[in-house]
Design a protein around this motif. Structure first.
Motif, PDB file in Angstrom:
ATOM      1  N   TYR A   1      39.976  44.242  37.006  1.00  0.00           N
ATOM      2  CA  TYR A   1      39.626  45.557  36.482  1.00  0.00           C
ATOM      3  C   TYR A   1      38.250  45.577  35.813  1.00  0.00           C
ATOM      4  O   TYR A   1      37.704  44.535  35.446  1.00  0.00           O
ATOM      5  CB  TYR A   1      40.658  45.972  35.427  1.00  0.00           C
ATOM      6  CG  TYR A   1      42.025  46.261  35.962  1.00  0.00           C
ATOM      7  CD1 TYR A   1      42.452  47.565  36.155  1.00  0.00           C
ATOM      8  CD2 TYR A   1      42.908  45.231  36.268  1.00  0.00           C
ATOM      9  CE1 TYR A   1      43.728  47.846  36.641  1.00  0.00           C
ATOM     10  CE2 TYR A   1      44.183  45.488  36.756  1.00  0.00           C
ATOM     11  CZ  TYR A   1      44.583  46.800  36.941  1.00  0.00           C
ATOM     12  OH  TYR A   1      45.845  47.063  37.422  1.00  0.00           O
TER      13      TYR A   1
ATOM     14  N   TYR B   1      43.238  52.220  37.607  1.00  0.00           N
ATOM     15  CA  TYR B   1      42.948  51.632  38.909  1.00  0.00           C
ATOM     16  C   TYR B   1      42.110  50.357  38.786  1.00  0.00           C
ATOM     17  O   TYR B   1      41.107  50.331  38.068  1.00  0.00           O
ATOM     18  CB  TYR B   1      42.200  52.639  39.793  1.00  0.00           C
ATOM     19  CG  TYR B   1      42.954  53.941  39.953  1.00  0.00           C
ATOM     20  CD1 TYR B   1      44.080  54.026  40.769  1.00  0.00           C
ATOM     21  CD2 TYR B   1      42.548  55.084  39.262  1.00  0.00           C
ATOM     22  CE1 TYR B   1      44.781  55.210  40.895  1.00  0.00           C
ATOM     23  CE2 TYR B   1      43.241  56.277  39.389  1.00  0.00           C
ATOM     24  CZ  TYR B   1      44.365  56.337  40.209  1.00  0.00           C
ATOM     25  OH  TYR B   1      45.062  57.515  40.335  1.00  0.00           O
ATOM     26  N   ALA B   2      42.537  49.315  39.488  1.00  0.00           N
ATOM     27  CA  ALA B   2      41.746  48.080  39.567  1.00  0.00           C
ATOM     28  C   ALA B   2      40.536  48.307  40.463  1.00  0.00           C
ATOM     29  O   ALA B   2      40.498  49.265  41.243  1.00  0.00           O
ATOM     30  CB  ALA B   2      42.611  46.945  40.118  1.00  0.00           C
TER      31      ALA B   2
ATOM     32  N   ASP C   1      44.945  41.648  40.883  1.00  0.00           N
ATOM     33  CA  ASP C   1      44.084  42.801  40.651  1.00  0.00           C
ATOM     34  C   ASP C   1      43.144  42.515  39.494  1.00  0.00           C
ATOM     35  O   ASP C   1      43.567  42.010  38.451  1.00  0.00           O
ATOM     36  CB  ASP C   1      44.921  44.033  40.325  1.00  0.00           C
ATOM     37  CG  ASP C   1      45.605  44.617  41.547  1.00  0.00           C
ATOM     38  OD1 ASP C   1      45.257  44.211  42.677  1.00  0.00           O
ATOM     39  OD2 ASP C   1      46.499  45.464  41.379  1.00  0.00           O
TER      40      ASP C   1
ATOM     41  N   ARG D   1      45.001  42.191  33.847  1.00  0.00           N
ATOM     42  CA  ARG D   1      45.802  42.864  32.821  1.00  0.00           C
ATOM     43  C   ARG D   1      46.588  41.891  31.940  1.00  0.00           C
ATOM     44  O   ARG D   1      47.008  42.264  30.845  1.00  0.00           O
ATOM     45  CB  ARG D   1      46.779  43.846  33.468  1.00  0.00           C
ATOM     46  CG  ARG D   1      46.152  45.198  33.787  1.00  0.00           C
ATOM     47  CD  ARG D   1      47.205  46.208  34.151  1.00  0.00           C
ATOM     48  NE  ARG D   1      46.652  47.532  34.368  1.00  0.00           N
ATOM     49  CZ  ARG D   1      46.422  48.427  33.423  1.00  0.00           C
ATOM     50  NH1 ARG D   1      46.696  48.122  32.169  1.00  0.00           N
ATOM     51  NH2 ARG D   1      45.936  49.609  33.707  1.00  0.00           N
TER      52      ARG D   1
ATOM     53  N   TYR E   1      42.278  49.146  29.644  1.00  0.00           N
ATOM     54  CA  TYR E   1      42.171  49.128  31.097  1.00  0.00           C
ATOM     55  C   TYR E   1      42.360  50.517  31.694  1.00  0.00           C
ATOM     56  O   TYR E   1      43.211  51.287  31.242  1.00  0.00           O
ATOM     57  CB  TYR E   1      43.235  48.194  31.695  1.00  0.00           C
ATOM     58  CG  TYR E   1      43.083  46.761  31.287  1.00  0.00           C
ATOM     59  CD1 TYR E   1      42.382  45.856  32.076  1.00  0.00           C
ATOM     60  CD2 TYR E   1      43.647  46.299  30.096  1.00  0.00           C
ATOM     61  CE1 TYR E   1      42.236  44.541  31.708  1.00  0.00           C
ATOM     62  CE2 TYR E   1      43.511  44.977  29.714  1.00  0.00           C
ATOM     63  CZ  TYR E   1      42.804  44.099  30.509  1.00  0.00           C
ATOM     64  OH  TYR E   1      42.661  42.798  30.136  1.00  0.00           O
TER      65      TYR E   1
END
Length: 262
Positions: free
Chosen positions: A207, A105-106, A205, A94, A102
């Protein structure tokens, strides 16, 4: 002539970035083109892997076919953000400066690696080991916020350049994705026997990041809707177990508690 125009319009509807798709409804979105580097067990070139399976579980029940492609990272990113060849790329964070959208949720948690020469005789003590050293990482990747740095930072433009700097003593350690480090070593014909590799303690995280546009907004809303459903049914957990790869991100794990409480 009319048939040709219709084909062109339908082609634009499936294209990642065409502005003209704004007037189309979700029923016209029959395919999502997604790109990622070839990461074994995650995004295999033959279309198998954890990431591809998750995307199929998200989109195919809605009648949207997933078309996976494997392309090296830098080229793949340009083909999403600049040329709009693909709808989305897997593996972005991110904090990227790229013009991307985005979902909530990742898809995975990524742990960067720290590599340094064995000849440096460094006693690894986690993040404290970076203190006082010259650390290199990829330009534009904010691994550690500036206020938390107790080391000198040098940003390289490619993993190959980072490896070269490490060999030349211009940096004491390089922080990068393990796959990128491994590829740089292979391209340079350098063996791992000369280096020590450690994992950074805190994961990031990552994505499925989408090109800007009306089609992406719908694809993201569908992703956000389906992930909780896949957790509630147990299908998402099964995919992570099937591949023995990846890690469910914290916000996805939180859905497990919600599902179990129902």
């Amino acid at each position: 002539m009319r048939l040709w125009c219709l084909c062109v319009l339908l082609g634009l509807a499936l294209n990642a970035g065409a502005d003209s798709v704004a007037g189309f409804t979700a029923s016209h979105i029959k395919m999502v083109n997604v790109v990622a580097p070839e990461w074994p067990e995650y995004s295999n070139k033959d279309g198998s892997g954890l990431y591809w399976d998750i995307l199929r579980a998200v989109y195919e029940p809605a009648g949207i076919r997933v078309k996976p492609s494997t392309v090296p990272w830098n080229r793949a990113l340009k083909m999403v953000t600049e040329y709009r060849v693909y709808n989305a790329i897997i593996g972005e964070t991110r904090n990227s400066s790229e013009p991307l959208l985005y979902p909530r949720y990742a898809i995975d948690v990524e742990y960067l690696s720290v590599m340094y020469p064995l000849t440096a005789r460094i006693n690894w003590q986690g993040m404290n080991t970076l203190k006082g050293n010259t650390i290199g990482w990829m330009k534009g990747v904010d691994v550690i916020p500036a206020k938390q740095r107790n080391f000198t930072l040098r940003e390289y433009r490619s993993s190959a350049e980072g490896l070269q700097w490490l060999q030349q003593g211009k940096i004491d350690m390089m922080v990068d994705e393990w796959d990128a480090i491994q590829l740089a070593l292979e391209d340079a014909g350098v063996g791992m026997d000369y280096f020590e590799v450690r994992d950074m303690p805190n994961g990031r995280d990552v994505y499925v990041a989408f090109a800007e546009g009306a089609v992406s907004e719908y694809l993201i809303s569908e992703y956000n809707r389906r992930i909780p459903e896949l957790v509630a049914s147990g299908e998402l957990q099964s995919l992570y177990r099937k591949w023995q790869a990846g890690e469910m991100p914290a916000q996805v794990k939180a859905l497990l508690k919600t599902a179990s409480a129902q």
